[in-house]
Design a protein around this motif. Structure first.
Motif, PDB file in Angstrom:
ATOM      1  N   PHE A  30       0.819  -0.996  -0.043  1.00 61.22           N
ATOM      2  CA  PHE A  30       0.059   0.143   0.146  1.00 61.22           C
ATOM      3  C   PHE A  30       0.704   1.209   0.097  1.00 61.22           C
ATOM      4  CE2 PHE A  30      -2.728   3.122   2.207  1.00 61.22           C
ATOM      5  CZ  PHE A  30      -3.640   3.409   1.195  1.00 61.22           C
ATOM      6  N   LEU A  31       2.055   1.323   0.691  1.00 59.85           N
ATOM      7  CA  LEU A  31       2.723   2.391   0.622  1.00 59.85           C
ATOM      8  C   LEU A  31       3.479   2.660  -0.711  1.00 59.85           C
ATOM      9  CD1 LEU A  31       4.321   4.364   2.471  1.00 59.85           C
ATOM     10  CD2 LEU A  31       6.024   2.696   3.101  1.00 59.85           C
ATOM     11  N   VAL A  32       3.863   1.854  -1.324  1.00 56.73           N
ATOM     12  CA  VAL A  32       4.271   1.699  -2.824  1.00 56.73           C
ATOM     13  C   VAL A  32       3.120   2.307  -3.581  1.00 56.73           C
ATOM     14  CG1 VAL A  32       4.907   0.316  -4.867  1.00 56.73           C
ATOM     15  CG2 VAL A  32       5.926  -0.115  -2.538  1.00 56.73           C
ATOM     16  N   LEU A  33       1.906   1.778  -3.567  1.00 59.24           N
ATOM     17  CA  LEU A  33       0.944   2.175  -4.351  1.00 59.24           C
ATOM     18  C   LEU A  33       0.570   3.886  -4.047  1.00 59.24           C
ATOM     19  CD1 LEU A  33      -1.714  -0.700  -4.128  1.00 59.24           C
ATOM     20  CD2 LEU A  33      -0.379  -0.111  -6.017  1.00 59.24           C
ATOM     21  N   ILE A  34       0.882   4.204  -2.808  1.00 61.21           N
ATOM     22  CA  ILE A  34       0.508   5.580  -2.423  1.00 61.21           C
ATOM     23  C   ILE A  34       1.639   6.456  -2.961  1.00 61.21           C
ATOM     24  CG2 ILE A  34       0.860   7.431  -0.607  1.00 61.21           C
ATOM     25  CD1 ILE A  34      -0.703   5.336   1.220  1.00 61.21           C
ATOM     26  N   LEU A  35       2.887   5.877  -2.983  1.00 57.72           N
ATOM     27  CA  LEU A  35       4.078   6.757  -3.587  1.00 57.72           C
ATOM     28  C   LEU A  35       4.105   6.712  -5.157  1.00 57.72           C
ATOM     29  CD1 LEU A  35       6.813   5.566  -1.148  1.00 57.72           C
ATOM     30  CD2 LEU A  35       5.734   7.744  -0.912  1.00 57.72           C
ATOM     31  N   LEU A  36       3.374   5.825  -5.647  1.00 53.38           N
ATOM     32  CA  LEU A  36       3.350   5.762  -7.131  1.00 53.38           C
ATOM     33  C   LEU A  36       2.021   6.631  -7.623  1.00 53.38           C
ATOM     34  CD1 LEU A  36       4.509   2.439  -8.068  1.00 53.38           C
ATOM     35  CD2 LEU A  36       5.678   4.200  -8.172  1.00 53.38           C
ATOM     36  N   ALA A  38      -1.017   5.941  -7.220  1.00 45.99           N
ATOM     37  CA  ALA A  38      -2.136   5.104  -7.708  1.00 45.99           C
ATOM     38  C   ALA A  38      -3.609   5.406  -7.603  1.00 45.99           C
ATOM     39  CB  ALA A  38      -2.305   3.695  -7.099  1.00 45.99           C
ATOM     40  N   ASN A  39      -4.192   5.147  -8.536  1.00 43.85           N
ATOM     41  CA  ASN A  39      -5.876   5.651  -8.494  1.00 43.85           C
ATOM     42  C   ASN A  39      -6.316   5.018  -7.253  1.00 43.85           C
ATOM     43  OD1 ASN A  39      -8.256   6.472  -9.041  1.00 43.85           O
ATOM     44  ND2 ASN A  39      -8.502   5.177 -11.100  1.00 43.85           N
ATOM     45  N   GLN A  40      -6.818   5.937  -6.514  1.00 41.67           N
ATOM     46  CA  GLN A  40      -7.524   5.434  -5.193  1.00 41.67           C
ATOM     47  C   GLN A  40      -8.990   4.921  -5.274  1.00 41.67           C
ATOM     48  OE1 GLN A  40      -5.888   5.502  -2.096  1.00 41.67           O
ATOM     49  NE2 GLN A  40      -4.097   6.156  -3.169  1.00 41.67           N
ATOM     50  N   SER A  41      -9.579   5.249  -6.622  1.00 44.54           N
ATOM     51  CA  SER A  41     -10.845   4.783  -6.808  1.00 44.54           C
ATOM     52  C   SER A  41     -10.830   3.308  -7.480  1.00 44.54           C
ATOM     53  CB  SER A  41     -11.787   5.772  -7.585  1.00 44.54           C
ATOM     54  OG  SER A  41     -11.011   5.971  -8.832  1.00 44.54           O
ATOM     55  N   ASN A  42      -9.541   2.835  -7.584  1.00 44.46           N
ATOM     56  CA  ASN A  42      -9.421   1.272  -8.324  1.00 44.46           C
ATOM     57  C   ASN A  42      -9.842   0.459  -7.314  1.00 44.46           C
ATOM     58  OD1 ASN A  42      -7.969  -0.995  -8.549  1.00 44.46           O
ATOM     59  ND2 ASN A  42      -7.513  -0.135 -10.736  1.00 44.46           N
ATOM     60  N   PRO A  43     -10.634  -0.627  -7.455  1.00 48.63           N
ATOM     61  CA  PRO A  43     -10.832  -1.699  -6.443  1.00 48.63           C
ATOM     62  C   PRO A  43      -9.832  -2.239  -5.738  1.00 48.63           C
ATOM     63  CG  PRO A  43     -12.288  -1.671  -8.441  1.00 48.63           C
ATOM     64  CD  PRO A  43     -11.298  -0.682  -8.863  1.00 48.63           C
ATOM     65  N   LEU A  44      -8.822  -2.705  -6.466  1.00 48.70           N
ATOM     66  CA  LEU A  44      -7.735  -3.247  -5.849  1.00 48.70           C
ATOM     67  C   LEU A  44      -6.960  -2.242  -5.009  1.00 48.70           C
ATOM     68  CD1 LEU A  44      -5.997  -5.739  -5.776  1.00 48.70           C
ATOM     69  CD2 LEU A  44      -4.661  -4.797  -7.643  1.00 48.70           C
ATOM     70  N   GLY A  49      -5.645  -1.018   0.672  1.00 51.32           N
ATOM     71  CA  GLY A  49      -5.857   0.177   1.482  1.00 51.32           C
ATOM     72  C   GLY A  49      -6.293   0.114   2.548  1.00 51.32           C
ATOM     73  N   ASN A  50      -7.686  -0.507   2.301  1.00 49.83           N
ATOM     74  CA  ASN A  50      -8.521  -1.024   3.631  1.00 49.83           C
ATOM     75  C   ASN A  50      -7.920  -1.973   4.871  1.00 49.83           C
ATOM     76  OD1 ASN A  50     -10.533   0.852   2.898  1.00 49.83           O
ATOM     77  ND2 ASN A  50     -11.589  -0.743   1.781  1.00 49.83           N
ATOM     78  N   ILE A  51      -7.440  -2.744   4.084  1.00 47.42           N
ATOM     79  CA  ILE A  51      -6.673  -3.881   4.969  1.00 47.42           C
ATOM     80  C   ILE A  51      -5.221  -3.333   5.403  1.00 47.42           C
ATOM     81  CG2 ILE A  51      -5.209  -6.085   4.836  1.00 47.42           C
ATOM     82  CD1 ILE A  51      -6.979  -6.834   2.338  1.00 47.42           C
TER      83      ILE A  51
END
Length: 99
Positions: A30-36, A38-44, A49-51
């Motif tokens: 999730f940290l990598v997704l934040i730093l890159l 990533a589209n926060q509305s994407n289900p994955l 993020g929720n986990i």
């Protein structure tokens, strides 16, 4: 017959340490997704993020920074390091020596 000492880790220790390492990996993902950015509305991204939020709930807003990405790096990174340290502690305490 020669006897030698061996080390082994009970199954419960391996499972607990593995769970802590998986949690740390989810938080790091999730940290990598934040730093890159990533589209926060994407289900994955939302699912991961929720986990990660659920496991890092103690570390939310522990430290504040002007930049949201830096703040996420600090807080989620600290949570991941704590889970990795916990896995190492469990692994070290669970070691047994057999003759």
């Amino acid at each position: 017959m020669v006897l030698h000492r061996t080390r082994y880790y009970p199954l419960a220790v391996q499972i607990l340490a593995g769970i802590c390492m998986v949690i740390a990996a989810i938080i790091a993902l999730f940290l990598v997704l934040i730093l890159l950015n990533a589209n926060q509305s994407n289900p994955l991204v939302t699912f991961v993020g929720n986990i990660a939020d659920w496991f890092a709930w103690l570390f939310h807003d522990m430290f504040s920074a002007d930049n949201a990405r830096i703040q996420a790096l600090i807080n989620y990174g600290l949570a991941a390091l704590v889970y990795l340290g916990l896995a190492g502690l469990i692994h070290a305490l669970g070691r047994r020596t057999v003759d």
